[in-house]
Design an enzyme around this catalytic site. Structure first.
Site, mmCIF file in Angstrom:
data_model
loop_
_atom_site.group_PDB
_atom_site.id
_atom_site.type_symbol
_atom_site.label_atom_id
_atom_site.label_comp_id
_atom_site.label_asym_id
_atom_site.label_seq_id
_atom_site.Cartn_x
_atom_site.Cartn_y
_atom_site.Cartn_z
ATOM 1 N N PRO A 135 43.917 34.409 42.548
ATOM 2 C CG PRO A 135 45.695 33.901 41.204
ATOM 3 C CD PRO A 135 44.399 32.752 42.014
ATOM 4 C CE1 TYR A 136 36.453 35.437 37.717
ATOM 5 C CE2 TYR A 136 35.582 34.389 40.373
ATOM 6 C CZ TYR A 136 35.372 34.736 38.869
ATOM 7 O OH TYR A 136 33.842 35.369 38.298
ATOM 8 C CB SER A 137 38.942 35.378 44.912
ATOM 9 O OG SER A 137 37.921 34.234 45.032
ATOM 10 C CB ALA B 204 40.629 40.263 39.757
ATOM 11 C CE LYS B 205 34.611 39.247 38.383
ATOM 12 N NZ LYS B 205 34.328 39.756 37.485
#
Length: 282
Positions: free
Chosen positions: A149-151, A153-154
């Site tokens: 999820p973090y990646s 978004a990035k």
């Protein structure tokens, strides 16, 4: 480009980490920093010469509108030199197990919120020939197991940055993305707590499939927090991107980020897959 007190800079997510270090660095450079915080208490702790805390929740349209109004009606008629889109969160879990509400929260804060702030401040940036500084991550270049999820978004912010740059630079607004590697911030602890919380509601089958991935993620995150560069190093790079007469389109922070971004461009994906598994002892 000489920094002076006749220019404003808006920085989101200044309660801690890169945002706080950046606010302090830019204030020392001579800019008047509008330091976005979500809580008044954080603002009181940050208040200093050239630092004016303002309540900014990137998921709250009213606070974003208030920030734009503050800039548009500055009593000293100072122009907006830059907006630093730094606010963000880290939702870390295997793709299968992360609840959709958590995916939405990750994107609402780390993508939609950044776009909302940028849209609100573009008129002021156009009027002053300012620049947009987006804080990316090596996670926006390569997605490690457990960082989905973090990646995601990035990676999305990489696309937003490229599109915006190609749309608006001809009107005098520069658009830059900063790509840090491992940085010592409290986001590491927050990411681990989130991973533990999400792991607690996994099914038995999911635990069997992913417990090793979660353990590896936590070990990697702890290593980032322990061995990462100080947030002040990222702040120095952001300062350079703002002050440069002709800024580069992207900057890396730390040797790890410089190496990984090159590896992603040069190596086949299967080789990268194998490297990630070995690095995380999977």
């Amino acid at each position: 480009m000489a920094a002076h007190a006749q220019e404003l800079i808006a920085v989101t997510g200044t309660s801690s980490g890169i945002g706080r270090a950046t606010a302090k660095r830019l204030a020392a450079d001579g800019f008047h920093v509008l330091a976005g915080v979500r809580r008044s208490q954080d603002g009181e702790e940050l208040k200093a010469p050239n630092i004016e805390p303002v309540i900014v929740d990137v998921t709250d349209a009213d606070t974003i509108r208030a920030l734009a109004d503050r800039i548009a009606h500055d009593s000293q008629r100072r122009g907006l030199r830059a907006v630093v889109n730094n606010a963000g969160i880290a939702v870390n879990a295997p793709v299968e197990t992360a609840p959709l509400d958590e995916w939405r929260k990750q994107f609402e804060v780390s993508v939609i919120g950044q776009i909302a702030v940028t849209q609100a401040l573009i008129p002021a940036l156009l009027a002053n020939g300012g620049r947009v500084i987006n804080i990316g991550s090596v996670g926006g270049k390569i997605a490690m197991p457990g960082f989905g999820p973090y990646s995601a978004a990035k990676f999305a912010m990489e696309a937003v940055t490229d599109a915006l740059r190609r749309e608006i630079e001809k009107f005098g607004v520069k658009v830059v993305i900063i790509t840090p590697g491992a940085v010592k911030t409290n986001m590491t602890d927050q990411g681990i707590k989130t991973a533990d919380r999400l792991a607690s509601v996994m099914t038995a089958d999911q635990h069997e499939r992913y417990d090793r991935v979660i353990t590896a993620f936590k070990e990697q995150a702890e290593k980032f927090g322990r061995d990462g560069v100080p947030a002040e190093k990222a702040a120095a790079v952001i300062s350079r991107a703002i002050r440069a007469r002709k800024p580069k389109t992207r900057y890396t922070v730390g040797i790890e980020a410089a190496i990984l971004t090159r590896m992603v461009r040069l190596l086949p994906e299967r080789v990268l897959d194998s490297m990630m598994r070995r690095m995380m002892k999977l």
